[in-house]
Design a protein around this motif. Sequence first.
Motif, short mmCIF file in Angstrom:
data_model
loop_
_atom_site.label_atom_id
_atom_site.label_comp_id
_atom_site.label_asym_id
_atom_site.label_seq_id
_atom_site.Cartn_x
_atom_site.Cartn_y
_atom_site.Cartn_z
N ASP A 114 -7.19 7.08 8.17
CA ASP A 114 -6.78 6.82 6.79
C ASP A 114 -7.93 6.13 6.06
O ASP A 114 -8.02 4.90 6.01
CB ASP A 114 -5.52 5.94 6.77
N ASN A 120 7.13 -0.96 5.88
CA ASN A 120 7.57 0.43 6.07
C ASN A 120 6.42 1.40 6.29
O ASN A 120 6.63 2.61 6.29
CB ASN A 120 8.38 0.88 4.85
N ASN A 121 5.21 0.91 6.43
CA ASN A 121 4.05 1.77 6.65
C ASN A 121 3.49 1.54 8.04
O ASN A 121 3.42 0.40 8.52
CB ASN A 121 2.95 1.51 5.61
N TYR A 122 3.07 2.63 8.65
CA TYR A 122 2.33 2.54 9.91
C TYR A 122 1.18 3.54 9.82
O TYR A 122 1.24 4.63 10.35
CB TYR A 122 3.21 2.85 11.11
N PRO A 123 0.10 3.15 9.11
CA PRO A 123 -0.99 4.10 8.87
C PRO A 123 -1.80 4.37 10.13
O PRO A 123 -1.80 3.57 11.08
CB PRO A 123 -1.83 3.39 7.81
N TYR A 132 0.84 -1.21 0.00
CA TYR A 132 0.00 0.00 0.00
C TYR A 132 0.87 1.26 0.00
O TYR A 132 1.89 1.30 0.70
CB TYR A 132 -0.90 -0.03 1.24
N ILE A 173 -0.17 -3.78 3.94
CA ILE A 173 0.35 -2.54 4.54
C ILE A 173 1.86 -2.45 4.37
O ILE A 173 2.40 -1.37 4.13
CB ILE A 173 -0.04 -2.47 6.02
#
Length: 712
Positions: free
Chosen positions: A467, A459-462, A256, A456
């Motif tokens: 969001d 490297n993503n921490y939404p 994502y 996800i």
Amino acid sequence: MIDHILGKPSPSWKRIQVFLVSISWFCYLIKVDRRGPAFFRTLNDRLLKFSPFQLIAGTLAMIYMLKNVDRMVGFGAPEPLARLYSRNYYRATWIITALDAGFWTAMTIRPKFLRDIMSLVFTIYYLIFADQADEKARRVRSVVTVEHIRVGWEKTLNPCLHALIKLSLPRLTINKRILIPRPQKNPHGTKPVIGHLYYSGSKESFENCDNLIINYPGGGFVSMSPPCHDYLPRWAAKTESPIISIDYGKAPEYPYPYALEECFDVYQSIVESNGEVIGMAGWKDKAANERKQIKIALVGDSAGGNLVASVMYKILESPTPLPHPTGLILIYPCLDFNITCWMPPSQLSAIRAESTTSIPGVLESKDHLSHKSPLSVVPDVKRKRWRKSFSRSIEDERTIEERVQVIEGHSVTEHRSDNSPRPVIGTRLAMTSRMSFFNDRIVNPDLMRAMAILYIGPNNYPDFASDYLLSPIIGPDELLAQFPKTYLMCGEKDPFVDDTVVFAGRIREAKRKKKQMNKGKFGEGLRMRGLNEPDKSNDSENNWVEVKIIQGISHAFLQMYHLLPESKGAIGASALWLLECFRDLPETNNIPTSNAIVINEDEGLVFGSHHSNTTKSTQNTQNGTNISSQISDNVESPSTKLNHVSNSISNASNETIQKQPADTPKIHVSASQVTLSPGHERERVLWEQQNILHEHEIMKRRREGLVRNLAD
């Protein structure tokens, strides 16, 4: 047993136990009399009259009987999912599970041709031994990998299965793979997007077609390219409109929001070129934009439904104004990545607003404590008695008479005449459908957790609370109010059914708020029309959102065309909705307006004209249960209702359809010459009559299934 005594179960201790037991038996056999103890010597003398074949066959039969002695004497536990699904769906999942287990067993075999053959051989084995297939699937899903997901979900690419499926697919004039260029000055990159084009008409008509369906296929964001979805050629044949299915980048290679950016870029490229990027005529005069703008519908199932809603958000927020889609179709969509066990108050209030005030509805599914066990997901078994208790009858009536009112977000109970209030569902914790149906045979929590982590990315921490491009269900009201006509379809036992219901309720509530605000503006919404002329404006609540909940089934039913009869009706009903969405005439059925079937958000189905104030009662008997529902027109309610087509359709609807003359003119759909005959509408109504649940049935059935087996 040794590993349990030591308190450290492991494969090494189990191996040691097997060796010890085997050595002990061998030592005993060496020292003991070759004919065995006295009892066995006598038994051996009596068995000498039997042949070796009889002895082997009899021994195997005795082992089978001893293994199933609990079932023979009636002590076997009931199958927990036997009453959860319909017979057709459970039978289809039996075959799907056997295929998954067979393909997973053979996935390490090399070379490929041998792996493809052995996958089918193992599948046949697991079809016979279904319990072993369930155990194999359970073990794999508990530690599932990307390879397991792709092997299990892309099994239709097996040459043998693909050849069998291809025999039943309609012949298409255009069925090819194309590259779609990204828009100019695109910040997401210049790499073209892969798409698969399906069209049943001639190549000349394709270039001048005014309609286009953009499909975002499902697959958990991890697998399943468009060729895995065999319903796409069938949609293309039924709608006679071109379908472009996007093979977006899959996780974990492309996490994502890579897939979302690809899907949005495809839409932007197509609308800006008016279809020229996929081979259509485009603009005759690009400067003057002489050619009419093509009408586009966005369609997606499962993960694709998430992308459809997210792409719609990006269209509304685009700095460059883009034409909006004509309609959206979301089929069993995954709309919420904030996976929790309990429903937040905002979602519970949306479900409460979707239920009716006169008939218990969606809210009843959250009454976990009204049955024998709070863990069961199937209805309680009622003991049959010669005489039904009078108190039991009164108790059943009380469940219908109770009301739950919402006052500023708080629930209040209407007290009975004896001044003894009963507990209210709104005062208890409400569990999401993801947890209510956690034993789903297609999508279980382990798979959902794995797909969410892979999509996800590392490297993503939404921010899951804000969001809305990741979780469209939490989108702001100002954007939801601008959504075009939306069609949602989901199974009654699907873990994502709450996502579908809540999202539909939020769209309807946002549009209703916007409409009420616009009423305060001078001249807004005023329109001159004749006394008997129906309201043809697209701002009618009937055109906002439409939801179909198919009873007794769960996820991925579109992939079960050859296994599940309901799948054929679902594909036909959604294709017919696309035809109605594309046609140039007002958004009504092809039945004359004076006798039209009008979908009403407040009370289900209305038979008669738009201006009738009559109230009809429909009764239908199915599975021995009488269903009686009040159906009325122009009934205004303070809360929104789910736009389901009733499972009990009145005979008046069938009479209305049958009264149509045989020579009723067909309605043509723009340049594609798609016809919409009375037979299509009759077929859809009959399918909905058999499979679609009314709003007061949906959660009543789930409420009855929440608690059961522990007390059986």
